[in-house]
Design a protein around this motif. Structure first.
Motif, short mmCIF file in Angstrom:
data_model
loop_
_atom_site.label_atom_id
_atom_site.label_comp_id
_atom_site.label_asym_id
_atom_site.label_seq_id
_atom_site.Cartn_x
_atom_site.Cartn_y
_atom_site.Cartn_z
N LEU A 113 -10.09 -14.23 -6.27
CA LEU A 113 -10.57 -13.08 -6.69
C LEU A 113 -10.48 -11.90 -6.89
CD1 LEU A 113 -11.79 -15.71 -10.33
CD2 LEU A 113 -9.03 -15.62 -9.64
N THR A 114 -11.59 -12.02 -5.62
CA THR A 114 -12.01 -10.36 -5.37
C THR A 114 -10.84 -10.06 -4.68
OG1 THR A 114 -14.19 -11.40 -5.49
CG2 THR A 114 -14.35 -9.22 -4.47
N LEU A 116 -8.32 -9.67 -4.26
CA LEU A 116 -6.34 -10.28 -5.53
C LEU A 116 -6.73 -7.89 -5.92
CD1 LEU A 116 -6.38 -12.82 -8.15
CD2 LEU A 116 -4.78 -12.10 -5.61
N SER A 117 -4.58 -7.79 -4.72
CA SER A 117 -4.73 -6.40 -4.43
C SER A 117 -3.23 -6.34 -5.28
CB SER A 117 -4.78 -6.21 -4.07
OG SER A 117 -4.64 -4.21 -3.09
N LEU A 123 -1.45 -10.50 -5.44
CA LEU A 123 -1.81 -10.80 -7.00
C LEU A 123 -0.54 -11.42 -7.15
CD1 LEU A 123 -3.75 -10.22 -9.34
CD2 LEU A 123 -2.18 -7.80 -9.42
N PHE A 533 -7.23 -15.92 -14.10
CA PHE A 533 -7.07 -14.53 -13.63
C PHE A 533 -7.69 -13.89 -14.74
CE2 PHE A 533 -3.66 -16.76 -11.65
CZ PHE A 533 -3.84 -16.26 -10.16
N ASN A 537 -12.97 -13.76 -15.94
CA ASN A 537 -13.40 -13.82 -14.57
C ASN A 537 -13.57 -12.42 -14.28
OD1 ASN A 537 -12.72 -13.13 -11.94
ND2 ASN A 537 -10.32 -12.37 -12.32
N TYR A 539 -15.03 -11.81 -11.37
CA TYR A 539 -14.71 -11.09 -9.88
C TYR A 539 -13.80 -9.64 -9.22
CZ TYR A 539 -17.45 -15.00 -9.61
OH TYR A 539 -18.61 -15.71 -9.67
N THR A 540 -12.68 -10.33 -10.48
CA THR A 540 -11.66 -8.98 -9.94
C THR A 540 -11.72 -7.65 -11.08
OG1 THR A 540 -9.74 -11.37 -10.72
CG2 THR A 540 -8.97 -8.99 -10.50
N HIS A 541 -11.35 -6.71 -10.37
CA HIS A 541 -11.32 -5.63 -11.11
C HIS A 541 -10.46 -5.09 -12.19
CE1 HIS A 541 -11.69 -1.15 -11.79
NE2 HIS A 541 -12.34 -1.44 -10.68
N THR A 544 -6.75 -4.55 -12.02
CA THR A 544 -5.79 -5.25 -11.47
C THR A 544 -5.89 -6.40 -13.01
OG1 THR A 544 -6.88 -5.40 -9.52
CG2 THR A 544 -5.44 -7.37 -10.40
N LYS A 545 -6.94 -6.94 -13.53
CA LYS A 545 -6.56 -7.48 -14.73
C LYS A 545 -5.56 -7.12 -15.79
CE LYS A 545 -10.79 -8.65 -15.43
NZ LYS A 545 -12.15 -9.25 -15.44
#
Length: 657
Positions: A113-114, A116-117, A123, A533, A537, A539-541, A544-545
């Motif tokens: 998850l970190t 993902l871009s 992503l 996602f 969550n 971990y994801t910025h 991004t979410k």
């Protein structure tokens, strides 16, 4: 030495003698399809990098593997001796292994998850894999009740099914001698058309999407962009020869069809799969060049203004806006608005070629008419299911699926549908809506029935088949009694209080409540699919979410917001509540943070503000539209300017909100 794409393309000349000396009963495409197949496959796929799921790339650490081995020894030792101390040791190792596996799984998920871009595509690959319908490789039922299991048998079964589909309707035929006479009559003498230039060919290749799947030749847009200038010149010579000879190459008329399962359909039926046709790349480039030449001559003079499908600057919202305006006018004037929404059975796959050529001969230049005649004749297809390929079969009807010319050809074929002065027609491709408005319900149904009678004769003449069970008749009114029933071909059209047209659900009072209720269900389902996602969550910025929400969730409820954006606040709140819940899950916000603060921090508009922005942008582009029916929508009130009798807001009220 790696073969270039043009070398693969030009190697077809080597099998010309085989095509000439083919055996009787053998397909003309069989020698080429088998010629150098291994070379083409290796040249096309050797450069492709296969991507795997990030969770599957991480191997189990050595300490966990050692613990697994110790646990298995302890279990085997306990099963041999059955001592309590051995059972205690085995349970201890099992619990420790569970904890370490859970910790490792959480660590892998955190890393996934970190990382993902949206920049490297990770992503979108991850979200697409989550939303993709999981297809099960189960046996397919034949017409006699037996099942087929192997990929080859399934490919042959789908081939037989599509062969019957790509035929004109056998039970619909009207004797029209003038069609045969017109097709056999000589063409008028005309001047040659302008040839194609290498710059024009290069421009079309560069503009073509490079991620489209290739046909049996395995040539993609990305490969074609690497062709040298000399190859472009040779390709232009081929196109100009086709233009001069009015002959479309037979090798470019073979399509590879892949069967994709339809959602919410029985997976063991052949009709539950949607065919996806893959055509050769250079055939589609030639179609684009031909379309560019013929489109200016038919856009305004041949296609009716009421047809919005497959036309530039025409959208589904424009067409539904016309219907909503007609319904709003009838509700304000205390009239009945009775409508018939017709469903054409397999409209694109069963287009009658002779009837289409009859219409094309009257409007196209003789050169382009002969090319399209060659384009439609002697077409073939092959089913690819798994690793198996079916035998090659013929196509005798329909516009080629996946072809660039196909949408325009269908619009020309359906351009002369009858109209009346007492009804309003709304067409979008094969979706047809007929509206009749009158203060007398019997008169409204009578006008609608007269139009349906004219449509019966037209459908019979041009070999269309109406699916009466899927067609819907509904009446939009605020009164209790609806309009009398209507029928087509002697069969009564089913009546419903709601109808779904072009993705929007219209109810008989036009409150938009059923539409927003169904949208809320779809939104909740999509949020559950993407919960990995979005929900909790950390971990994801956040950016991004939020990008996931704006790209994959928000378009579901913003579609048609120009029309339903001014509904009652109780109906709007269904979507507003969902957005507040979704944004809270994106931020992991505690309960004491208000929804207004979350929207301000994320710079997100409310549903009402979003509706105002969407409609003002939509309204600003209406006045300069070339279609007069769309230009008529650019008025500050309902067309006809009826007296505002009802205490409700319509979509145009968003301009002054």
């Amino acid at each position: 030495m790696v073969l270039g794409p043009f070398a693969v393309f030009s190697s077809r000349t080597g099998v010309a003698l085989e095509l000439i000396n083919q055996k009787p009963g053998e397909s003309v495409l069989t020698p080429y399809m088998e010629h150098n197949k291994s070379i083409r496959m290796s040249a096309a796929w050797s450069s492709n990098s296969h991507t795997h799921h990030p969770l599957n790339q991480t191997s189990v650490p050595s300490d966990i593997r050692i613990l697994i081995a110790n646990k298995r020894r302890a279990r085997a030792l306990f099963q041999r001796n059955r001592l309590p101390s051995l059972k205690h040791n085995y349970n201890k190792l099992s619990n420790l292994l569970k904890k370490m596996l859970a910790k490792h799984k959480a660590s892998v998920l955190e890393t996934f998850l970190t990382n993902l871009s949206p920049n490297d595509g990770s992503l979108w690959r991850a979200t697409k894999r989550t939303r993709k319908l999981s297809s099960q490789n189960i046996p397919i039922k034949k017409s006699d009740g037996s099942f087929v299991c192997t990929d080859l048998d399934k490919a042959e079964l789908f081939k037989d099914y599509l062969y019957e589909t790509f035929q004109p309707h056998p039970d619909i035929f009207s004797l029209e001698n003038n069609i045969a006479e017109s097709l056999n009559s000589p063409l008028p003498v005309s001047r040659p058309v302008k040839h194609f230039s290498p710059i024009e060919v290069k421009f079309v290749i560069d503009k073509y999407p490079h991620k489209k799947s290739p046909g049996f030749d395995l040539i993609t847009g990305e490969v074609a962009r690497c062709l040298p200038k000399k190859a472009i010149i040779h390709l232009t010579h081929i196109f100009n020869c086709i233009l001069r000879l009015s002959y479309f190459p037979i090798l470019w008329k073979c399509s590879t069809i892949i069967m994709n399962p339809k959602p919410k359909k029985p997976p063991d039926s052949v009709s539950s799969f949607r065919p996806i046709s893959l055509l050769p790349f250079f055939a589609k480039i030639l179609e684009k060049l031909i379309l560019k030449r013929i489109l200016p001559n038919i856009s305004n003079s041949v296609l009716p203004d009421a047809q919005f499908g497959f036309r530039s600057a025409h959208s589904t919202i424009h067409q539904v806006h016309r219907i909503v305006d007609a319904i709003s006018f009838s509700l304000e004037k205390k009239q009945y608005c009775t409508c018939a929404f017709l469903d054409v059975s397999q409209a694109f796959n069963r287009v009658w070629h002779d009837g289409l050529l009859f219409k094309l001969k009257e409007i196209l230049h003789p050169v382009f008419y002969l090319i399209i005649k060659s384009y439609l004749s002697n077409r073939h297809f092959q089913i690819r299911f798994g690793n198996a390929h079916s035998t090659i079969s013929n196509i005798s009807a329909g516009v080629p699926q996946g072809g660039i010319l196909s949408p325009v050809l269908y619009n020309i074929y359906a351009a002369d549908q009858p109209t009346t002065l007492n009804t309003l027609v709304a067409n979008y491709a094969d979706d047809k809506a007929i509206l009749s408005m009158n203060s007398n319900p019997e008169m409204a149904s009578h006008n609608l029935q007269n139009h349906l009678t004219l449509m019966e004769d037209w459908y019979t003449k041009w070999r269309f088949k109406i699916n009466q069970s899927k067609s819907i008749h509904t009446t939009f009114t605020l009164r209790l009694s609806p309009c009398p029933e209507v029928s087509i071909y002697g069969t009564q059209i089913p009546t419903s209080s709601t109808v779904k047209y072009l993705g929007l659900t219209l109810d008989r009072r036009l409150t938009w409540a059923p539409h927003l209720r169904s949208k809320r269900q779809n939104l909740s389902l999509r949020l559950r699919l993407l919960k990995t996602f979005c929900n909790n969550n950390k971990y994801t910025h956040i950016k991004t979410k939020l990008l996931i929400y704006k790209s994959l969730i928000k378009p579901i409820w913003t579609y048609g917001i120009q029309l339903w954006g001014n509904a009652k606040i109780s109906n709007i709140n269904k979507i507003e509540t969902f957005q507040n819940i979704a944004l809270r899950k994106l931020l992991n916000a505690p309960p004491y943070v208000s929804n207004l603060s979350i929207q301000q921090d994320l710079r997100m508009n409310s549903v009402k503000d979003e509706a105002k922005l969407y409609y003002k942008w939509f309204y600003s582009r209406l006045l300069n539209h070339p279609n007069p029916l769309i230009k008529n929508l650019a008025v500050p009130s309902i067309p006809g300017n009826p007296f505002r009798r009802l205490k409700r807001n319509w979509c145009r009220d968003l301009l002054n909100a």
